[in-house]
Design a protein around this motif. Structure first.
Motif, PDB file in Angstrom:
ATOM      1  N   GLU A  54      10.512  34.237   7.228  1.00  0.00           N
ATOM      2  CA  GLU A  54       9.344  33.630   6.604  1.00  0.00           C
ATOM      3  C   GLU A  54       8.429  33.062   7.686  1.00  0.00           C
ATOM      4  O   GLU A  54       8.889  32.703   8.768  1.00  0.00           O
ATOM      5  CB  GLU A  54       9.776  32.505   5.653  1.00  0.00           C
ATOM      6  CG  GLU A  54      10.595  32.972   4.467  1.00  0.00           C
ATOM      7  CD  GLU A  54      11.115  31.828   3.626  1.00  0.00           C
ATOM      8  OE1 GLU A  54      11.758  32.093   2.597  1.00  0.00           O
ATOM      9  OE2 GLU A  54      10.876  30.649   3.993  1.00  0.00           O
ATOM     10  N   PRO A  55       7.128  32.946   7.412  1.00  0.00           N
ATOM     11  CA  PRO A  55       6.207  32.369   8.408  1.00  0.00           C
ATOM     12  C   PRO A  55       6.500  30.892   8.643  1.00  0.00           C
ATOM     13  O   PRO A  55       6.680  30.128   7.688  1.00  0.00           O
ATOM     14  CB  PRO A  55       4.828  32.577   7.778  1.00  0.00           C
ATOM     15  CG  PRO A  55       5.091  32.711   6.317  1.00  0.00           C
ATOM     16  CD  PRO A  55       6.422  33.375   6.186  1.00  0.00           C
ATOM     17  N   VAL A  56       6.563  30.495   9.897  1.00  0.00           N
ATOM     18  CA  VAL A  56       6.780  29.097  10.281  1.00  0.00           C
ATOM     19  C   VAL A  56       5.769  28.756  11.368  1.00  0.00           C
ATOM     20  O   VAL A  56       5.784  29.357  12.443  1.00  0.00           O
ATOM     21  CB  VAL A  56       8.211  28.853  10.799  1.00  0.00           C
ATOM     22  CG1 VAL A  56       8.374  27.401  11.246  1.00  0.00           C
ATOM     23  CG2 VAL A  56       9.242  29.204   9.738  1.00  0.00           C
ATOM     24  N   SER A  57       4.900  27.800  11.095  1.00  0.00           N
ATOM     25  CA  SER A  57       3.874  27.423  12.055  1.00  0.00           C
ATOM     26  C   SER A  57       4.400  26.348  13.007  1.00  0.00           C
ATOM     27  O   SER A  57       5.132  25.441  12.602  1.00  0.00           O
ATOM     28  CB  SER A  57       2.628  26.898  11.330  1.00  0.00           C
ATOM     29  OG  SER A  57       1.671  26.431  12.262  1.00  0.00           O
ATOM     30  N   ASN A  58       3.984  26.446  14.283  1.00  0.00           N
ATOM     31  CA  ASN A  58       4.336  25.430  15.272  1.00  0.00           C
ATOM     32  C   ASN A  58       3.251  24.366  15.423  1.00  0.00           C
ATOM     33  O   ASN A  58       3.332  23.520  16.317  1.00  0.00           O
ATOM     34  CB  ASN A  58       4.592  26.092  16.637  1.00  0.00           C
ATOM     35  CG  ASN A  58       5.891  26.879  16.655  1.00  0.00           C
ATOM     36  OD1 ASN A  58       6.913  26.410  16.178  1.00  0.00           O
ATOM     37  ND2 ASN A  58       5.834  28.091  17.191  1.00  0.00           N
ATOM     38  N   ALA A 160     -12.675  28.329  13.858  1.00  0.00           N
ATOM     39  CA  ALA A 160     -12.424  28.056  15.272  1.00  0.00           C
ATOM     40  C   ALA A 160     -11.701  29.218  15.938  1.00  0.00           C
ATOM     41  O   ALA A 160     -11.991  29.574  17.086  1.00  0.00           O
ATOM     42  CB  ALA A 160     -11.606  26.771  15.403  1.00  0.00           C
ATOM     43  N   LEU A 161     -10.760  29.819  15.233  1.00  0.00           N
ATOM     44  CA  LEU A 161     -10.005  30.936  15.790  1.00  0.00           C
ATOM     45  C   LEU A 161     -10.919  32.117  16.103  1.00  0.00           C
ATOM     46  O   LEU A 161     -10.750  32.815  17.116  1.00  0.00           O
ATOM     47  CB  LEU A 161      -8.914  31.366  14.806  1.00  0.00           C
ATOM     48  CG  LEU A 161      -7.992  32.511  15.244  1.00  0.00           C
ATOM     49  CD1 LEU A 161      -7.125  32.074  16.426  1.00  0.00           C
ATOM     50  CD2 LEU A 161      -7.103  32.943  14.082  1.00  0.00           C
ATOM     51  N   ALA A 168      -4.200  29.550  23.015  1.00  0.00           N
ATOM     52  CA  ALA A 168      -2.818  29.952  23.284  1.00  0.00           C
ATOM     53  C   ALA A 168      -2.554  31.295  22.617  1.00  0.00           C
ATOM     54  O   ALA A 168      -3.126  31.600  21.559  1.00  0.00           O
ATOM     55  CB  ALA A 168      -1.852  28.892  22.758  1.00  0.00           C
ATOM     56  N   PRO A 169      -1.669  32.111  23.191  1.00  0.00           N
ATOM     57  CA  PRO A 169      -1.401  33.441  22.610  1.00  0.00           C
ATOM     58  C   PRO A 169      -0.783  33.376  21.214  1.00  0.00           C
ATOM     59  O   PRO A 169      -0.831  34.362  20.483  1.00  0.00           O
ATOM     60  CB  PRO A 169      -0.437  34.085  23.619  1.00  0.00           C
ATOM     61  CG  PRO A 169       0.129  32.945  24.398  1.00  0.00           C
ATOM     62  CD  PRO A 169      -0.942  31.899  24.452  1.00  0.00           C
ATOM     63  N   ASP A 174       0.021  31.087  14.414  1.00  0.00           N
ATOM     64  CA  ASP A 174       0.220  29.739  13.876  1.00  0.00           C
ATOM     65  C   ASP A 174      -0.803  29.420  12.796  1.00  0.00           C
ATOM     66  O   ASP A 174      -0.483  28.764  11.795  1.00  0.00           O
ATOM     67  CB  ASP A 174       0.138  28.697  14.999  1.00  0.00           C
ATOM     68  CG  ASP A 174       1.401  28.646  15.845  1.00  0.00           C
ATOM     69  OD1 ASP A 174       2.475  28.953  15.304  1.00  0.00           O
ATOM     70  OD2 ASP A 174       1.311  28.299  17.035  1.00  0.00           O
ATOM     71  N   VAL A 175      -2.042  29.854  12.983  1.00  0.00           N
ATOM     72  CA  VAL A 175      -3.077  29.647  11.958  1.00  0.00           C
ATOM     73  C   VAL A 175      -2.685  30.358  10.673  1.00  0.00           C
ATOM     74  O   VAL A 175      -2.769  29.796   9.569  1.00  0.00           O
ATOM     75  CB  VAL A 175      -4.451  30.147  12.461  1.00  0.00           C
ATOM     76  CG1 VAL A 175      -5.454  30.222  11.300  1.00  0.00           C
ATOM     77  CG2 VAL A 175      -4.981  29.233  13.548  1.00  0.00           C
ATOM     78  N   ARG A 176      -2.252  31.604  10.812  1.00  0.00           N
ATOM     79  CA  ARG A 176      -1.857  32.368   9.634  1.00  0.00           C
ATOM     80  C   ARG A 176      -0.651  31.736   8.950  1.00  0.00           C
ATOM     81  O   ARG A 176      -0.618  31.589   7.714  1.00  0.00           O
ATOM     82  CB  ARG A 176      -1.529  33.809  10.037  1.00  0.00           C
ATOM     83  CG  ARG A 176      -0.951  34.659   8.919  1.00  0.00           C
ATOM     84  CD  ARG A 176      -0.581  36.059   9.397  1.00  0.00           C
ATOM     85  NE  ARG A 176       0.102  36.817   8.351  1.00  0.00           N
ATOM     86  CZ  ARG A 176       1.408  36.730   8.121  1.00  0.00           C
ATOM     87  NH1 ARG A 176       2.179  35.929   8.856  1.00  0.00           N
ATOM     88  NH2 ARG A 176       1.946  37.452   7.149  1.00  0.00           N
TER      89      ARG A 176
END
Length: 270
Positions: A54-58, A160-161, A168-169, A174-176
């Motif tokens: 699952e997606p996990v944002s940092n 902004a993206l 950062a790469p 992370d946005v998604r």
């Protein structure tokens, strides 16, 4: 092997801690800070979510996101009627140790809780439902506003993206991931509002058969106001008129009552 055994031990410990300690709440059922529930359990949950791909944002959480999570929490659990909203399951779901389980909830639990709770008068059960619906109506406007604010944060991130280059790469991922995480939480809140409406409605209709009283008219009126908010949530309409007065206004929602004998006796809650 040792690493996975350690992680398994952490998961088991987290599950035990969650089962033994509900997330602390303050005024109006809003979540309060807790190292266990805000750091330890979410860390384990992030690991579990990654194992499920699952997606996990940092990303760190914004103030707006924290506000949304705190305000929506009272709708995901039921501290005023313990057990009917699966508090332990909700906490496990919130920290992502388990997948979403609220899809399987049935609306009869609230009525069963009311039925088993002892009251000095059968009329007081109607007063109890009234108080619970009114508490929801009182907190929904600012909860909607908090969701609207998070939607704006997600929009600003996307802008902004697209416009900035020295990032950062991992920024795009992370946005998604954070947008998906926020949307999943909002979807959970929408299901919770609908579940509350369905539970109150189920309780009212069964109380009308079990212990019919004039106080049911007031419950029905509050329910029609709550339906307005549930419909807005279902449409994803969190920003337009979110500071309204609990869904009052010229809304054509039919009452479930045709005629009823007038009963003016007032029974104070016990």
């Amino acid at each position: 092997m040792h690493r996975y055994s350690r992680l398994l031990g952490l998961v088991l410990l987290a599950g035990l801690a969650t089962a033994c300690a509900s997330r602390p709440v303050g005024d109006f059922g809003r979540a309060q800070p807790s190292a266990l529930h805000d750091a330890m359990l979410p860390a384990v949950g992030d690991f579990m979510a990654r194992q499920r791909r699952e997606p996990v944002s940092n990303f760190n959480q914004t103030d707006q996101e924290g506000e949304m999570h705190d305000r929506t929490w009272r709708f995901l659990v039921a501290n005023n009627a313990k057990d009917w909203l699966f508090n332990t399951e909700a906490e496990m779901q919130r920290v992502r140790i388990t997948r979403a389980k609220d899809f399987t909830f049935f609306p009869d639990r609230y009525y069963n809780w009311l039925k088993k709770t002892h009251y000095q008068s059968s009329r007081v059960r109607y007063a109890t439902v009234n108080r619970h619906i009114l508490a929801d109506l009182d907190t929904l406007p600012k909860t909607f506003l908090s969701i609207c604010a998070v939607q704006e944060v997600d929009r600003q991130r996307r802008v902004a993206l697209n416009e900035l280059t020295d990032l950062a790469p991992t920024a795009a991922n992370d946005v998604r991931a954070r947008r998906i995480e926020n949307q999943w939480h909002v979807d959970w809140f929408v299901r919770a509002v609908n579940y509350r409406y369905d539970s109150y409605s189920y309780a009212l209709e069964n109380l009308l058969v079990e212990t019919p009283h004039e106080q049911s008219v007031s419950v029905d009126a509050f329910l029609r106001r709550l339906k307005v908010w549930a419909d807005r949530a279902n449409r994803g309409d969190f920003c337009s008129g979110a500071s309204g007065q609990g869904g009052q206004g010229d809304v054509a929602i039919p009452s479930r009552f045709q005629t009823m004998v007038r009963d003016t006796e007032v029974i104070a809650p016990k």
